[in-house]
Write an enzyme that holds these catalytic residues in place. Structure first.
Site, PDB file in Angstrom:
ATOM      1  N   GLU A 167      34.047  39.642  43.734  1.00 49.59           N
ATOM      2  CA  GLU A 167      34.646  38.869  45.309  1.00 49.59           C
ATOM      3  C   GLU A 167      32.924  38.270  45.233  1.00 49.59           C
ATOM      4  O   GLU A 167      32.815  38.580  46.405  1.00 49.59           O
ATOM      5  CB  GLU A 167      35.161  39.772  46.221  1.00 49.59           C
ATOM      6  CG  GLU A 167      36.332  40.273  45.951  1.00 49.59           C
ATOM      7  CD  GLU A 167      37.673  40.606  47.156  1.00 49.59           C
ATOM      8  OE1 GLU A 167      36.864  41.144  48.173  1.00 49.59           O
ATOM      9  OE2 GLU A 167      38.362  41.265  47.195  1.00 49.59           O
ATOM     10  N   GLU A 271      43.936  43.485  42.202  1.00 46.32           N
ATOM     11  CA  GLU A 271      44.218  44.970  43.074  1.00 46.32           C
ATOM     12  C   GLU A 271      45.668  43.417  43.492  1.00 46.32           C
ATOM     13  O   GLU A 271      45.715  42.915  43.423  1.00 46.32           O
ATOM     14  CB  GLU A 271      43.469  44.514  44.138  1.00 46.32           C
ATOM     15  CG  GLU A 271      41.442  46.093  43.450  1.00 46.32           C
ATOM     16  CD  GLU A 271      40.679  45.166  44.954  1.00 46.32           C
ATOM     17  OE1 GLU A 271      40.986  44.738  46.249  1.00 46.32           O
ATOM     18  OE2 GLU A 271      39.766  45.609  44.593  1.00 46.32           O
TER      19      GLU A 271
END
Ligand SMILES: *[C@@H]1O[C@H](CO)[C@@H](O)[C@H](O)[C@H]1NC(C)=O
Ligand SMILES: *[C@@H]1O[C@H](CO)[C@@H](O)[C@H](O)[C@H]1NC(C)=O
Ligand SMILES: *[C@@H]1O[C@H](CO)[C@@H](O)[C@H](O)[C@H]1NC(C)=O
Ligand SMILES: *[C@@H]1O[C@H](CO)[C@@H](O)[C@H](O)[C@H]1NC(C)=O
Ligand SMILES: *[C@@H]1O[C@H](CO)[C@@H](O)[C@H](O)[C@H]1NC(C)=O
Ligand SMILES: *[C@@H]1O[C@H](CO)[C@@H](O)[C@H](O)[C@H]1NC(C)=O
Length: 587
Positions: A167, A271
């Site tokens: 990220e 995820e």
């Protein structure tokens, strides 16, 4: 266990590692899929595995990112405690977000390898150990960190992939940072190849709008040269995806499937597990692990085994009781049930998956800003060479160095600007693809100098040596020196509240200093295979053939640094006992 028994057990585990008795099958990429050595399709059926570190509650910390970490692969007892639960879940992979390369991971890695559980290891660390999305760079300190982690983990057979970032890019206006992520993938890949490691190189992306997630994914796996080369491409794209909430239906993924339908490298959910419509039923696993999604994705990792607090609420499947035992929750049981029912197709076959294509890169536009001109490979030796010749050097007055570097850099750049200079040499612009010659040097790094040097000597069994720390803050010293030079070396301009010192050994004239600096940085845009450890003083990270390697003869860099610097921040004596090959450290 008595010491002798323990040592024997460790040796037996080590022998098993070497003789391959318990070796897990290697997982490799073919086309856009993953396969085990026996030719079967491999799906990541996993769980995130890391206890959460400290979290500063701060409006600037929107994602509640931790400021510290607990290395889950350094606690053998905890891994042994958790193994039966991971086995109940039926996972074949765990993802670990941060590890500490100075700790020993033999016990956990061997526990998990023995149970055919692979690891996906993120190379970054909280705070200053990752590519900073608000001020991105790919610099010597990060390369060094990544290399030290890889050095510690290449000996294990169950590292599936290393992530070079998680990220880093979170919005269209931050997409330029992808150039630094791609450079990190390039250098990590080259380094792994030089160590004969077949581990994959991955990136884990936050989910977002297709106008920038699509080009981001395509950019990370493209070939900027247009020659179908994977040298700068990730092997594995992870999407942190939370689109399926509650008892959703397969249409939850329709858009995402369409976006990735033609993707060139393996993709998976790094995820998943939305918490906004509790309870989590985990029914998305049925969709993710069957057709048509299996044509597009290679599985995913449920978030998270351990409790984890987020801006969205609380994650987690187990808790550790006060007596140290694992207590599972209904969330755990539901995932166990769902994971237990999966039977993904074993297709396409490895031969029909073919080889991976690396297409040309997406065009820059207002929602995707990264240039296809990538930043250079950080050159530790060149930076150390430069730093030793600078006329005004950062010599901090506080042990709390990391907190003063940023403000001092701002101050020095401001002053330099008033003196007619700029900080362009230490900055990069990943939109224009222009990177200053000092942009890949250390912002601030403490180096354990002697240990780096001695580390090379594999023949020594027992080493006793002083730990000598030296501070490298090349960018700051460079700007301080520019300011000092711009003011004709007026001693008052090399002070910075006592945090700077005139280097008496610097070349005596500005032109001589410039010429030495240029020879240190003779080829600042070179890309090359980095070497380990990032070669303090050996000059061995010089560029090599093909890409116009740099040309530093830095055999004198260490002695220069020793001679010049008062910036010792630590001195101590330590002992390391290591067996051949560095597999085991017994103290
Ligand atoms: C790694 O572990 C060592 C030994 O416990 C510790 O001194 C060091 O601070 C740790 N490093 C990080 C980055 O947490
Ligand atoms: C992107 O925009 C947000 C506001 O929408 C701002 O807070 C952030 O600083 C910007 N990031 C960059 C890298 O410009
Ligand atoms: C930028 O390009 C991508 C494709 O690479 C596209 O999806 C996106 O819509 C474009 N953005 C704009 C603002 O045109
Ligand atoms: C270092 O500085 C930070 C921020 O100024 C402060 O929070 C921290 O307590 C300091 N640590 C030490 C050891 O002085
Ligand atoms: C970086 O380069 C782009 C494109 O040339 C330019 O628009 C932008 O202003 C530059 N950014 C900075 C901080 O100089
Ligand atoms: C992060 O900061 C600490 C404290 O200054 C320093 O010791 C460490 O080397 C830095 N790590 C990286 C990767 O820059």
């Amino acid at each position: 266990m008595r010491t002798a028994t323990r040592a024997a057990a460790i040796l037996a585990a080590a022998a098993a590692l070497f003789t391959g008795v318990h070796a897990v099958q290697k997982v490799s990429r073919a086309g856009r899929y993953l396969y085990t050595e026996d030719g079967n399709r491999f799906f990541i059926k996993g769980v995130a595995y890391q206890e959460q570190g400290d979290i500063a509650v701060d409006p600037n910390n929107r994602f509640l990112e931790p400021s510290s970490f607990i290395d889950p692969l350094a606690d053998g007892d905890a891994c042994t405690r958790d193994l039966p639960f991971l086995q109940q879940l039926g996972v074949n992979t765990i993802r670990v977000y941060s590890v500490n390369s100075s700790l020993n991971h033999d016990s956990c890695m061997s526990t998990f390898s023995g149970a055919n559980i692979y690891t996906i290891i993120d190379l970054s660390l909280p705070v200053n150990g990752s590519i900073d999305r608000s001020s991105p760079s790919w610099a010597a300190n990060l390369l060094d960190l990544y290399i030290s982690t890889i050095d510690v983990f290449t000996k294990y057979d169950n590292v599936l992939a290393y992530n070079v970032g998680n990220e880093v890019v979170i919005a269209p206006n931050g997409t330029a940072a992808a150039a630094y992520v791609k450079a990190a993938a390039r250098d990590t890949k080259a380094y792994l190849a030089s160590k004969s490691s077949s581990a994959l190189v991955g990136y884990a992306a936050i989910d977002g709008d297709s106008t920038w997630i699509d080009p981001l994914a395509n950019y990370l796996s493209c070939d900027p040269s247009g020659g179908n080369s994977g040298n700068t491409a990730i092997d594995l794209f992870g999407l942190n995806n939370y689109e399926w909430c509650g008892d959703a239906s397969a249409s939850a993924y329709a858009n995402k499937n369409a976006q990735f339908a033609g993707y060139n490298v393996p993709a998976y959910f790094s995820e998943f597990g939305c918490i906004t419509s509790p309870p989590r039923l985990w029914t998305e696993t049925q969709a993710l692990f069957s057709e048509p999604m299996t044509d597009i994705w290679s599985g995913g990792l449920a978030f998270s085994y351990f409790p984890a607090t987020s801006s969205q609420g609380q994650f987690g499947m187990i808790t550790i009781g006060s007596d140290g035992s694992v207590q599972t929750s209904d969330d755990f049981d539901r995932l166990k049930t769902q994971y237990g029912q999966l039977s993904p197709p074993n297709s396409p076959s490895q031969s029909s998956a073919g080889s991976t294509n690396f297409p040309s890169c997406p065009q820059q536009n207002s929602s995707f800003l990264a240039s296809t001109t990538l930043p250079p490979t950080p050159n530790f030796a060149a930076c150390a060479c430069l730093e030793s010749t600078l006329s005004c050097q950062f010599t901090p007055q506080t042990p709390n160095v990391s907190t003063i570097v940023g403000p001092l850099l701002d101050q020095a750049c401001g002053l330099l600007g008033q003196s007619g200079g700029t900080c362009n040499d230490i900055s990069g612009n990943a939109t224009s693809g222009q990177y200053g010659p000092v942009s890949a040097c250390d912002p601030c790094k403490q180096e354990l100098l002697l240990s780096l040097l001695i580390h090379r000597n594999q023949l020594m069994n027992v080493l006793v040596f002083p730990f000598l720390f030296i501070l490298l803050a090349t960018k700051l010293s460079f700007v301080m020196s520019q300011f000092f030079e711009a003011n004709n070396r007026n001693p008052e301009t090399c002070n910075f509240a006592g945090n700077a010192t005139i280097n008496q050994q610097a070349p005596s004239s500005v032109s001589a200093a410039n010429s030495v600096a240029s020879s240190c940085l003779s080829n600042p845009s070179a890309t090359f295979t980095p070497s380990a450890p990032a070669s303090t003083g050996s000059g061995s990270s010089n560029g090599n053939g093909g890409s116009g390697g740099s040309n530093n003869n830095n055999s004198g860099a260490v002695s220069d640094l020793f001679g010049n610097r008062q910036a010792w921040v630590g001195l101590g004596v330590g002992a390391v006992f290591s067996l051949m090959g560095g597999l085991i450290t017994l103290v």
